[in-house]
Design a protein around this motif. Structure first.
Motif, short mmCIF file in Angstrom:
data_model
loop_
_atom_site.label_atom_id
_atom_site.label_comp_id
_atom_site.label_asym_id
_atom_site.label_seq_id
_atom_site.Cartn_x
_atom_site.Cartn_y
_atom_site.Cartn_z
N ALA A 214 -7.23 -0.02 12.46
CA ALA A 214 -8.47 0.83 12.61
C ALA A 214 -8.52 1.78 11.21
O ALA A 214 -9.64 2.19 10.78
CB ALA A 214 -8.09 1.97 13.82
N ALA A 215 -7.28 2.07 10.67
CA ALA A 215 -7.45 2.77 9.39
C ALA A 215 -7.82 2.20 8.30
O ALA A 215 -8.66 2.48 7.47
CB ALA A 215 -5.96 3.44 9.33
N LEU A 216 -7.38 0.87 8.34
CA LEU A 216 -8.13 -0.02 7.37
C LEU A 216 -9.48 -0.38 7.43
O LEU A 216 -10.46 -0.28 6.43
CB LEU A 216 -7.18 -1.53 7.26
N GLY A 217 -9.85 -0.40 8.56
CA GLY A 217 -11.43 -0.45 9.03
C GLY A 217 -12.33 0.93 8.54
O GLY A 217 -13.35 0.49 7.71
N ALA A 218 -11.64 2.04 8.55
CA ALA A 218 -12.13 3.26 7.90
C ALA A 218 -12.21 3.22 6.75
O ALA A 218 -13.18 3.72 5.79
CB ALA A 218 -11.64 4.27 8.74
#
Length: 304
Positions: A214-218
């Motif tokens: 999720a953090a990589l997507g953000a």
């Protein structure tokens, strides 16, 4: 699952090929400039063409270096995660074997009374006894890395969470690679842009190491919404040569880091089963359990 050093070396060769292409391009450009008859306009065109070819070679070397760095960082995270899992799963078995070895040595010494056997027993026991650590000073509440999870749970009235198994998913790997290729600091052309990219890539590396998809997507969305990098302008040939030299030095440093990872005990273990390291842990655990059973049987025979 993992990037072997063979793949890393292949990426490194791409960088070397690009560097060689730069040298060849410059040689051809110099020849062009020399062979063209007198007009200054023709000489300038030949020089501009040589500089353009050199700039193309520099960009190719930059991309090869980025791919190499991605491979090394991916393998570093894999080694770190596997080391954590190895310690969590197999550490107690190794500790049990050490304790059994000490008990066996003590039993042999008690039976023979031989001074050499007594010395061996004392050495075996000393290897098992823990050295005084921070834990003893704080009565089991705090270690060198801070409060233990149990102590933190007691103070915050939160349940103790077991260590999580961290292994980035394929989606996280893909997002990580895409982000590094787009935002790598080596693509910056000025100090301000490099600082911005350095800070951003540090966050990307932290998210990947934690397997936080999720953090990589953000972070991907943040980069896409950020300022558009200025258009690249061709540098003077002297600056391009300096750039190629820096890229070559960086590649050598990464190659040394990759070699160190591969030659480490954990790296060597991963190379034995790169597609399924968990299976290797299962095999080692099975062997250790057999060793424990064998030593327990021998100890029972000695003290029987």
């Amino acid at each position: 699952m993992t990037n072997s050093y063979a793949e890393n070396a292949q990426d490194g060769r791409h960088g070397a090929d690009a560097t060689g292409a730069a040298d060849a391009a410059d040689s051809r450009g110099a020849a062009d400039a020399t062979d063209v008859p007198g007009a200054s306009g023709a000489d300038g065109a030949a020089e501009a063409a040589a500089t353009a070819r050199l700039a193309t070679a520099v960009r190719a070397a930059e991309q090869a270096l980025i791919e190499f760095e991605i491979a090394v960082e991916t393998f570093r995270v894999e080694v770190e995660n596997f080391s954590r899992l190895h310690h969590q799963r197999l550490g107690p078995m190794y500790a049990r074997l050490d304790e059994l070895d000490a008990q066996i040595a003590e039993a042999v010494a008690a039976r023979t009374g031989d001074p050499e056997d007594v010395r061996k027993a004392q050495e075996a026991r000393a290897a098992v006894l823990p050295m005084p650590e921070v834990e003893e000073l704080f009565h089991g509440w705090m270690g060198s890395d801070g409060l233990f999870p149990e102590a933190q749970a007691m103070l915050t009235e939160q349940p103790v969470q077991p260590p999580q198994k961290v292994r980035p998913s394929e989606e996280a790997r893909r997002a990580y690679r895409d982000l590094v290729r787009k935002a790598h600091p080596d693509l910056a052309r000025d100090d301000a842009e490099r600082l911005r990219r350095d800070a951003f890539i540090a966050r990307v590396n932290a998210a990947y190491a934690a397997g936080d998809e999720a953090a990589l997507g953000a972070l991907t969305r943040e980069w896409e919404a950020g300022p558009v990098p200025a258009e690249e302008r061709l540098s003077a040939s002297e600056e391009l040569y300096a750039r190629l030299e820096w890229l070559a030095e960086r590649k050598e440093m990464l190659a040394a880091a990759a070699s160190e990872l591969e030659e480490s005990a954990i790296g060597a273990m991963i190379k034995m089963a790169p597609q399924d390291p968990d299976r290797l842990l299962d095999e080692i655990a099975e062997k250790l359990l057999a060793d424990v059973a064998e030593r327990e049987a021998y100890l029972t025979q000695l003290v029987g």
